[in-house]
Design a protein around this motif. Structure first.
Motif, mmCIF file in Angstrom:
data_model
loop_
_atom_site.group_PDB
_atom_site.id
_atom_site.type_symbol
_atom_site.label_atom_id
_atom_site.label_comp_id
_atom_site.label_asym_id
_atom_site.label_seq_id
_atom_site.Cartn_x
_atom_site.Cartn_y
_atom_site.Cartn_z
ATOM 1 N N ASN A 94 66.797 -2.946 -7.873
ATOM 2 C CA ASN A 94 67.391 -3.386 -7.775
ATOM 3 C C ASN A 94 68.279 -3.956 -6.853
ATOM 4 N N SER A 95 68.839 -3.170 -6.226
ATOM 5 C CA SER A 95 68.833 -3.339 -5.222
ATOM 6 C C SER A 95 69.351 -2.805 -3.913
ATOM 7 N N GLY A 96 69.137 -3.719 -2.907
ATOM 8 C CA GLY A 96 68.980 -3.182 -1.748
ATOM 9 C C GLY A 96 68.374 -3.484 -0.331
ATOM 10 N N ALA A 97 67.007 -4.355 -1.747
ATOM 11 C CA ALA A 97 65.739 -4.484 -1.060
ATOM 12 C C ALA A 97 65.717 -5.754 0.337
ATOM 13 N N PRO A 98 64.929 -5.644 0.906
ATOM 14 C CA PRO A 98 65.299 -7.250 1.689
ATOM 15 C C PRO A 98 64.530 -8.113 1.889
ATOM 16 N N ASP A 99 65.154 -8.931 2.184
ATOM 17 C CA ASP A 99 64.465 -10.628 1.377
ATOM 18 C C ASP A 99 62.626 -10.813 2.429
ATOM 19 N N VAL A 100 62.870 -9.939 3.419
ATOM 20 C CA VAL A 100 61.677 -9.854 4.876
ATOM 21 C C VAL A 100 61.230 -8.141 4.452
ATOM 22 N N MET A 101 59.935 -7.922 4.729
ATOM 23 C CA MET A 101 59.568 -6.865 5.436
ATOM 24 C C MET A 101 58.650 -6.569 5.918
ATOM 25 N N ARG A 102 58.556 -6.180 7.694
ATOM 26 C CA ARG A 102 56.879 -5.628 7.619
ATOM 27 C C ARG A 102 56.255 -4.457 7.371
ATOM 28 N N THR A 103 55.431 -4.881 6.062
ATOM 29 C CA THR A 103 54.666 -4.044 5.622
ATOM 30 C C THR A 103 53.084 -3.582 6.474
ATOM 31 N N GLU A 104 53.020 -2.096 6.714
ATOM 32 C CA GLU A 104 51.834 -1.899 7.226
ATOM 33 C C GLU A 104 50.817 -2.285 6.266
ATOM 34 N N VAL A 105 49.694 -2.334 6.274
ATOM 35 C CA VAL A 105 48.731 -3.752 5.384
ATOM 36 C C VAL A 105 48.293 -2.617 4.142
ATOM 37 N N ALA A 106 48.364 -0.884 4.722
ATOM 38 C CA ALA A 106 47.730 -0.411 3.638
ATOM 39 C C ALA A 106 49.247 -0.328 2.295
ATOM 40 N N TRP A 107 50.173 -1.099 2.308
ATOM 41 C CA TRP A 107 50.804 -1.115 1.817
ATOM 42 C C TRP A 107 51.131 -2.494 0.618
ATOM 43 N N THR A 108 50.853 -3.128 1.416
ATOM 44 C CA THR A 108 51.043 -4.767 0.510
ATOM 45 C C THR A 108 50.333 -4.565 -0.834
ATOM 46 N N ALA A 109 49.249 -3.759 -1.070
ATOM 47 C CA ALA A 109 48.542 -4.389 -2.098
ATOM 48 C C ALA A 109 49.252 -2.859 -3.154
ATOM 49 N N ASP A 110 50.096 -2.013 -2.919
ATOM 50 C CA ASP A 110 50.674 -1.233 -3.787
ATOM 51 C C ASP A 110 52.016 -1.524 -3.686
ATOM 52 N N PHE A 111 52.409 -2.342 -3.535
ATOM 53 C CA PHE A 111 53.995 -3.207 -3.125
ATOM 54 C C PHE A 111 54.025 -3.999 -4.907
ATOM 55 N N ALA A 112 52.599 -4.961 -4.452
ATOM 56 C CA ALA A 112 51.991 -6.399 -4.972
ATOM 57 C C ALA A 112 51.665 -5.572 -6.614
ATOM 58 N N ASN A 113 50.770 -4.472 -6.851
ATOM 59 C CA ASN A 113 51.025 -4.014 -8.039
ATOM 60 C C ASN A 113 52.261 -3.446 -8.495
ATOM 61 N N LEU A 114 53.018 -3.434 -8.210
ATOM 62 C CA LEU A 114 54.566 -2.830 -9.239
ATOM 63 C C LEU A 114 55.002 -4.030 -8.859
ATOM 64 N N GLY A 115 54.548 -5.398 -8.502
ATOM 65 C CA GLY A 115 55.440 -6.326 -9.126
ATOM 66 C C GLY A 115 56.948 -6.663 -8.355
ATOM 67 N N TYR A 116 56.778 -5.863 -7.229
ATOM 68 C CA TYR A 116 57.446 -6.053 -5.840
ATOM 69 C C TYR A 116 57.644 -7.291 -5.054
ATOM 70 N N LEU A 117 56.286 -8.132 -4.631
ATOM 71 C CA LEU A 117 56.324 -8.641 -3.630
ATOM 72 C C LEU A 117 56.258 -10.254 -4.564
ATOM 73 N N ALA A 118 57.215 -11.261 -3.421
ATOM 74 C CA ALA A 118 56.383 -12.537 -4.263
ATOM 75 C C ALA A 118 54.951 -12.650 -3.578
ATOM 76 N N PRO A 119 54.111 -13.280 -4.585
ATOM 77 C CA PRO A 119 53.077 -14.363 -4.103
ATOM 78 C C PRO A 119 53.513 -15.594 -2.940
ATOM 79 N N LEU A 120 52.909 -15.670 -1.856
ATOM 80 C CA LEU A 120 53.012 -16.542 -0.802
ATOM 81 C C LEU A 120 51.836 -17.389 -1.769
ATOM 82 N N ASP A 121 51.100 -18.383 -2.234
ATOM 83 C CA ASP A 121 50.596 -18.971 -2.163
ATOM 84 C C ASP A 121 51.315 -20.401 -2.540
ATOM 85 N N GLY A 122 51.144 -21.267 -1.386
ATOM 86 C CA GLY A 122 51.649 -22.341 -2.128
ATOM 87 C C GLY A 122 53.001 -22.444 -1.908
ATOM 88 N N THR A 123 53.168 -21.528 -0.505
ATOM 89 C CA THR A 123 54.698 -21.882 -0.306
ATOM 90 C C THR A 123 54.826 -21.499 0.988
#
Length: 425
Positions: A94-123
């Motif tokens: 919870n320190s130093g993470a960027p607001d936006v990251m260019r993520t490799e396609v294989a990382w997205t599900a991994d980061f989302a599973n860890l709760g590190y990404l904001a859902p973008l639906d409806g935004t």
């Protein structure tokens, strides 16, 4: 562009460039939002592009700031090989993470599973979603939610030196068997080795696996597949290419070594992606840019196939400036910016409408890579997807150095997968 660990530049350094006079990042308390409908505050953007691409992405980020003058963009180029762990450490702490990251396609599900990404639906981040290529959307989804906007799509192709092949009197090989045969003429008549084989990066193993009709896993039926007959043949193919001297390889620094060998003309061919087009053309072998040819990756004994790769844009769940971050993702994944990216770097857009733009439609690399992307093999978009590569990497090294047989390597990889994927057979 993983996809494995592709794109690592050993000499690259994390280079932070504040595009405005501010230094606070999203995870470090960067604040902002909108006042009277106008966005403000700071957006920290971690860009994972390579040395040949990062100047373009920096300018694109500057373009967003021009449209939203009260938003300060802090651009940081993070080497691809460091980015995954660096983001997890920052987001998890919870320190130093960027607001936006260019993520490799294989990382997205991994980061989302860890709760590190904001859902973008409806935004606002997801704009004109019907315009996205269907195959580009797959990697942005996890458990029914969307955690990224597709930015770039890619796959692998066979880069070749037209002059070397012409001087050797051989055609572009359509199979790895043809390549092995052609290698003797290429060496005898030009002194060049036929192929640089990326032995250091498991992403490059996939065309050999697909070429034998295999795959890593069947995610739908939860079955490990890599230790079947196709997996054994794939390991045997890379071993035979090196043992026959049709190919040269390295256990480390494959990105740099492959590109240098291709640029210097010491190899005739290399399996690579559109992200290295500009880098290859910077070499002495391609002073005449038309000397660089691109063809489909050679087939194996059963099929021809390359993995679907690419890059997404994701928003950190802990961002202190979500509204500006959503707007930044919308901008960076827009048709306008994707066209600029193609114009400058020959990277493939994820939006269908961009392919109708004459400059994009007539781009020579787009002409090849778009059909290749259309036929690319989608990888399993599961949380453990990125972790499937490390066991392959370990066993590739063992096979290429002779410390394991192809049969042993395939079995060991399958065993590692079943430990990683507890409910897979």
């Amino acid at each position: 562009m993983r996809c494995g660990i592709r794109g690592v530049t050993a000499t690259a350094l994390v280079a932070g460039l504040a595009l405005a006079a501010t230094a606070c990042g999203g995870g470090d308390g960067g604040s902002g939002g909108s006042s009277g409908g106008e966005l403000s505050g700071t957006v920290t953007f971690w860009d994972t592009s390579n040395d040949a691409e990062k100047a373009t992405y920096r300018k694109l980020a500057e373009g967003f700031q021009k449209e939203h003058p009260k938003v300060h963009v802090q651009y940081v180029n993070v080497p691809f090989g460091e980015a995954n762990a660096k983001f997890k450490n920052a987001a998890g702490g919870n320190s130093g993470a960027p607001d936006v990251m260019r993520t490799e396609v294989a990382w997205t599900a991994d980061f989302a599973n860890l709760g590190y990404l904001a859902p973008l639906d409806g935004t606002p981040a997801l704009d004109k979603t019907d315009d996205y290529l269907p195959q580009a959307v797959g990697s942005t989804k996890f458990k029914g939610k969307t955690y990224a906007a597709p930015q770039v799509i890619d796959t692998l192709g066979l880069f070749y030196n037209k002059k070397i092949l012409k001087d050797a009197g051989v055609g572009v090989p359509k199979t790895f068997a043809e390549l092995t045969t052609a290698a003797k003429k290429i060496k005898a008549k030009t002194g060049a080795t036929a192929l640089y084989l990326r032995g250091d990066d498991p992403y490059w193993f996939l065309p050999y696996l697909y070429g034998e009709g295999g795959n890593m896993v069947d995610a739908r039926d939860k079955i490990v597949q890599i230790d079947d007959g196709a997996g054994v043949k794939a390991f045997k193919t890379i071993k035979d290419l090196v043992d026959s001297k049709a190919a040269v390889t390295d256990a480390t620094d494959g990105q740099e070594n492959q590109l240098k060998a291709l640029k210097d003309g010491t190899v005739a061919m290399a399996v690579d992606g559109p992200w290295d087009i500009e880098g290859a053309r910077a070499g002495k072998a391609f002073k005449d840019k038309n000397n660089l040819g691109v063809a489909p990756v050679p087939a194996g004994s059963k099929a021809q196939g390359s993995p679907q790769g690419g890059w997404n844009l994701s928003v950190y769940a802990g961002s202190k400036n979500l509204q500006a971050s959503y707007a930044f993702v919308k901008y960076m994944s827009s048709a306008k910016v994707q066209q600029q990216t193609t114009d400058k770097l020959s990277l493939l857009p994820t939006r269908k409408s961009v392919y109708d733009v004459p400059a994009v439609k007539n781009n020579e690399m787009v002409k090849f890579f778009k059909p290749a992307v259309d036929g690319a093999v989608q990888r399993p978009w599961i949380a453990e997807g990125n972790s499937l590569f490390e066991p392959i990497k370990v066993q590739m090294n063992k096979v290429l150095t002779g410390s394991a047989t192809p049969e042993q390597a395939a079995k060991a990889t399958g065993d590692a997968y079943r430990k990683l994927l507890k409910d897979y057979k």
